[in-house]
Design a protein around this motif. Structure first.
Motif, PDB file in Angstrom:
ATOM      1  N   VAL A  15      -7.022 -11.758  -6.035  1.00 46.76           N
ATOM      2  CA  VAL A  15      -7.075 -10.510  -6.793  1.00 46.76           C
ATOM      3  C   VAL A  15      -7.196  -9.326  -5.836  1.00 46.76           C
ATOM      4  O   VAL A  15      -6.439  -8.351  -5.913  1.00 46.76           O
ATOM      5  CB  VAL A  15      -8.256 -10.519  -7.785  1.00 46.76           C
ATOM      6  CG1 VAL A  15      -8.387  -9.167  -8.494  1.00 46.76           C
ATOM      7  CG2 VAL A  15      -8.100 -11.650  -8.791  1.00 46.76           C
ATOM      8  N   PHE A  16      -8.135  -9.421  -4.910  1.00 41.70           N
ATOM      9  CA  PHE A  16      -8.336  -8.318  -3.976  1.00 41.70           C
ATOM     10  C   PHE A  16      -7.217  -8.246  -2.935  1.00 41.70           C
ATOM     11  O   PHE A  16      -6.893  -7.155  -2.451  1.00 41.70           O
ATOM     12  CB  PHE A  16      -9.713  -8.409  -3.325  1.00 41.70           C
ATOM     13  CG  PHE A  16     -10.807  -7.919  -4.222  1.00 41.70           C
ATOM     14  CD1 PHE A  16     -11.024  -6.557  -4.381  1.00 41.70           C
ATOM     15  CD2 PHE A  16     -11.589  -8.804  -4.948  1.00 41.70           C
ATOM     16  CE1 PHE A  16     -12.007  -6.087  -5.235  1.00 41.70           C
ATOM     17  CE2 PHE A  16     -12.570  -8.351  -5.801  1.00 41.70           C
ATOM     18  CZ  PHE A  16     -12.790  -6.990  -5.949  1.00 41.70           C
ATOM     19  N   ALA A  17      -6.612  -9.374  -2.611  1.00 38.13           N
ATOM     20  CA  ALA A  17      -5.449  -9.339  -1.717  1.00 38.13           C
ATOM     21  C   ALA A  17      -4.319  -8.548  -2.366  1.00 38.13           C
ATOM     22  O   ALA A  17      -3.641  -7.741  -1.701  1.00 38.13           O
ATOM     23  CB  ALA A  17      -4.989 -10.755  -1.391  1.00 38.13           C
ATOM     24  N   GLU A  18      -4.111  -8.753  -3.651  1.00 34.50           N
ATOM     25  CA  GLU A  18      -3.077  -7.992  -4.371  1.00 34.50           C
ATOM     26  C   GLU A  18      -3.420  -6.511  -4.420  1.00 34.50           C
ATOM     27  O   GLU A  18      -2.554  -5.654  -4.251  1.00 34.50           O
ATOM     28  CB  GLU A  18      -2.928  -8.549  -5.789  1.00 34.50           C
ATOM     29  CG  GLU A  18      -1.880  -7.818  -6.619  1.00 34.50           C
ATOM     30  CD  GLU A  18      -1.691  -8.437  -8.001  1.00 34.50           C
ATOM     31  OE1 GLU A  18      -1.392  -7.674  -8.934  1.00 34.50           O
ATOM     32  OE2 GLU A  18      -1.833  -9.668  -8.140  1.00 34.50           O
ATOM     33  N   LEU A  19      -4.692  -6.203  -4.646  1.00 34.74           N
ATOM     34  CA  LEU A  19      -5.103  -4.797  -4.701  1.00 34.74           C
ATOM     35  C   LEU A  19      -4.964  -4.103  -3.346  1.00 34.74           C
ATOM     36  O   LEU A  19      -4.624  -2.916  -3.273  1.00 34.74           O
ATOM     37  CB  LEU A  19      -6.549  -4.701  -5.180  1.00 34.74           C
ATOM     38  CG  LEU A  19      -6.803  -5.075  -6.646  1.00 34.74           C
ATOM     39  CD1 LEU A  19      -8.302  -5.159  -6.929  1.00 34.74           C
ATOM     40  CD2 LEU A  19      -6.145  -4.054  -7.571  1.00 34.74           C
ATOM     41  N   LEU A  20      -5.227  -4.849  -2.270  1.00 34.63           N
ATOM     42  CA  LEU A  20      -5.146  -4.263  -0.933  1.00 34.63           C
ATOM     43  C   LEU A  20      -3.714  -4.112  -0.433  1.00 34.63           C
ATOM     44  O   LEU A  20      -3.442  -3.263   0.416  1.00 34.63           O
ATOM     45  CB  LEU A  20      -5.926  -5.127   0.060  1.00 34.63           C
ATOM     46  CG  LEU A  20      -7.449  -5.107  -0.033  1.00 34.63           C
ATOM     47  CD1 LEU A  20      -8.040  -6.135   0.925  1.00 34.63           C
ATOM     48  CD2 LEU A  20      -7.999  -3.718   0.274  1.00 34.63           C
ATOM     49  N   ASP A  21      -2.818  -4.930  -0.945  1.00 34.87           N
ATOM     50  CA  ASP A  21      -1.466  -5.034  -0.391  1.00 34.87           C
ATOM     51  C   ASP A  21      -0.745  -3.698  -0.223  1.00 34.87           C
ATOM     52  O   ASP A  21      -0.124  -3.467   0.821  1.00 34.87           O
ATOM     53  CB  ASP A  21      -0.634  -5.990  -1.251  1.00 34.87           C
ATOM     54  CG  ASP A  21       0.729  -6.262  -0.638  1.00 34.87           C
ATOM     55  OD1 ASP A  21       0.769  -6.717   0.522  1.00 34.87           O
ATOM     56  OD2 ASP A  21       1.740  -6.014  -1.316  1.00 34.87           O
ATOM     57  N   PRO A  22      -0.803  -2.772  -1.191  1.00 37.89           N
ATOM     58  CA  PRO A  22      -0.065  -1.507  -1.022  1.00 37.89           C
ATOM     59  C   PRO A  22      -0.732  -0.515  -0.076  1.00 37.89           C
ATOM     60  O   PRO A  22      -0.162   0.549   0.200  1.00 37.89           O
ATOM     61  CB  PRO A  22      -0.021  -0.921  -2.444  1.00 37.89           C
ATOM     62  CG  PRO A  22      -0.520  -1.989  -3.350  1.00 37.89           C
ATOM     63  CD  PRO A  22      -1.416  -2.848  -2.526  1.00 37.89           C
ATOM     64  N   HIS A  23      -1.924  -0.832   0.402  1.00 39.22           N
ATOM     65  CA  HIS A  23      -2.696   0.147   1.160  1.00 39.22           C
ATOM     66  C   HIS A  23      -2.889  -0.292   2.611  1.00 39.22           C
ATOM     67  O   HIS A  23      -3.055  -1.474   2.905  1.00 39.22           O
ATOM     68  CB  HIS A  23      -4.069   0.346   0.500  1.00 39.22           C
ATOM     69  CG  HIS A  23      -4.001   0.728  -0.941  1.00 39.22           C
ATOM     70  ND1 HIS A  23      -3.703   2.011  -1.364  1.00 39.22           N
ATOM     71  CD2 HIS A  23      -4.161  -0.026  -2.071  1.00 39.22           C
ATOM     72  CE1 HIS A  23      -3.699   2.041  -2.683  1.00 39.22           C
ATOM     73  NE2 HIS A  23      -3.970   0.829  -3.137  1.00 39.22           N
ATOM     74  N   ASP A  24      -2.896   0.664   3.486  1.00 38.66           N
ATOM     75  CA  ASP A  24      -3.074   0.397   4.917  1.00 38.66           C
ATOM     76  C   ASP A  24      -4.555   0.511   5.268  1.00 38.66           C
ATOM     77  O   ASP A  24      -5.035   1.553   5.734  1.00 38.66           O
ATOM     78  CB  ASP A  24      -2.247   1.403   5.734  1.00 38.66           C
ATOM     79  CG  ASP A  24      -2.328   1.114   7.231  1.00 38.66           C
ATOM     80  OD1 ASP A  24      -2.662  -0.029   7.582  1.00 38.66           O
ATOM     81  OD2 ASP A  24      -2.051   2.039   8.021  1.00 38.66           O
ATOM     82  N   VAL A  25      -5.284  -0.568   5.007  1.00 30.61           N
ATOM     83  CA  VAL A  25      -6.722  -0.597   5.291  1.00 30.61           C
ATOM     84  C   VAL A  25      -7.057  -1.893   6.014  1.00 30.61           C
ATOM     85  O   VAL A  25      -6.315  -2.873   5.940  1.00 30.61           O
ATOM     86  CB  VAL A  25      -7.561  -0.470   4.003  1.00 30.61           C
ATOM     87  CG1 VAL A  25      -7.360   0.879   3.343  1.00 30.61           C
ATOM     88  CG2 VAL A  25      -7.240  -1.599   3.039  1.00 30.61           C
ATOM     89  N   GLU A  26      -8.179  -1.894   6.699  1.00 33.90           N
ATOM     90  CA  GLU A  26      -8.581  -3.046   7.501  1.00 33.90           C
ATOM     91  C   GLU A  26      -9.425  -4.048   6.715  1.00 33.90           C
ATOM     92  O   GLU A  26      -9.772  -5.098   7.230  1.00 33.90           O
ATOM     93  CB  GLU A  26      -9.402  -2.564   8.709  1.00 33.90           C
ATOM     94  CG  GLU A  26      -8.623  -1.689   9.680  1.00 33.90           C
ATOM     95  CD  GLU A  26      -7.505  -2.469  10.364  1.00 33.90           C
ATOM     96  OE1 GLU A  26      -7.696  -3.681  10.618  1.00 33.90           O
ATOM     97  OE2 GLU A  26      -6.448  -1.872  10.627  1.00 33.90           O
ATOM     98  N   ALA A  27      -9.776  -3.740   5.483  1.00 32.09           N
ATOM     99  CA  ALA A  27     -10.699  -4.579   4.726  1.00 32.09           C
ATOM    100  C   ALA A  27     -10.143  -5.989   4.516  1.00 32.09           C
ATOM    101  O   ALA A  27      -8.935  -6.194   4.394  1.00 32.09           O
ATOM    102  CB  ALA A  27     -10.994  -3.933   3.377  1.00 32.09           C
ATOM    103  N   ASP A  28     -11.059  -6.936   4.453  1.00 29.98           N
ATOM    104  CA  ASP A  28     -10.720  -8.339   4.242  1.00 29.98           C
ATOM    105  C   ASP A  28     -10.931  -8.681   2.758  1.00 29.98           C
ATOM    106  O   ASP A  28     -12.022  -8.447   2.223  1.00 29.98           O
ATOM    107  CB  ASP A  28     -11.635  -9.211   5.100  1.00 29.98           C
ATOM    108  CG  ASP A  28     -11.265 -10.684   5.073  1.00 29.98           C
ATOM    109  OD1 ASP A  28     -10.679 -11.140   4.078  1.00 29.98           O
ATOM    110  OD2 ASP A  28     -11.585 -11.388   6.047  1.00 29.98           O
TER     111      ASP A  28
END
Length: 221
Positions: free
Chosen positions: A61-74
């Motif tokens: 879920v969080f991988a999908e949310l992070l995908d469009p954004h250029d952030v370092e979060a895991d």
């Protein structure tokens, strides 16, 4: 005549003490993605969550949310932070512990909850509710989650009951009420403040009146 009762968990039997918008923001902050607080809102989270109902954890879920954004979060860190935030914010709806125990004297009683196995299991651990039900079904362990008929088939199989003699009690108009009605179950829509009754509901009850009124509702179904 009703012989068995299925319950939803979140916002039916237990509610968070803080808003889910606040909990998501807290998790983004704790997981190292504070800059996404405005970009990733509750609606985006729900859309991603719906794509991964049978997952073991919220990591995809969080991988999908992070995908469009250029952030370092895991996404692993974010999933852990959100699970901790949501779990520790949960409180039972007043009277439901005794309600479920009392119902089990007359009915088979089960839980059917959407969500990853780790997340929902953590809630049941925190609430100490594993033994409160005759059976527990988590969508992450099933071929599909609510409102898919396969989720309700698993519930019925665990209860050993037919659809027409089984009531499902939940707050979500689509996942809980429409899904259960389509599978042939009787339905009780649990309403929060300002909620509109689902047209498919056989009965409705205000969440803060659930413990007091549900036994009578079940006798009338």
């Amino acid at each position: 005549m009703i012989r068995a009762v299925g319950f939803d968990l979140d916002d039916t039997l237990a509610v968070p003490e803080r808003s889910r918008t606040r909990l998501l923001a807290d998790a983004l902050d704790a997981g190292g993605a504070t800059e996404l607080t405005g970009a990733v809102d509750r609606a985006a989270y729900l859309d991603a969550h719906a794509n991964h109902r049978t997952a073991d954890s919220r990591v995809p879920v969080f991988a999908e949310l992070l995908d469009p954004h250029d952030v370092e979060a895991d996404p692993v860190d974010l999933a852990d932070a959100y699970r901790e935030a949501v779990t520790t914010a949960l409180v039972p709806v007043p009277g439901v512990r005794d309600l479920v125990a009392d119902l089990r004297e007359t009915y088979r009683v089960s839980l059917l909850t959407n969500g990853p196995v780790r997340a929902q299991s953590a809630k049941l651990d925190y609430l100490d509710w594993w033994d409160a039900f005759d059976t527990v079904h988590i969508s992450g362990d099933l071929p599909a989650g609510k409102p898919d008929e396969r989720a309700f088939a698993a519930l019925l199989d665990g209860l050993g009951s037919d659809p027409e003699e089984t009531a499902f009690v939940g707050d979500h108009p689509v996942e809980d009420v429409r899904g259960a009605a389509a599978a042939g179950l009787r339905t009780v829509h649990v309403l929060g403040e300002g909620d509109d009754p689902a047209p498919e509901a056989d009965a409705t009850v205000a969440r803060d009146r659930l413990a007091a009124e549900l036994p009578g509702i079940l006798r009338e179904l």
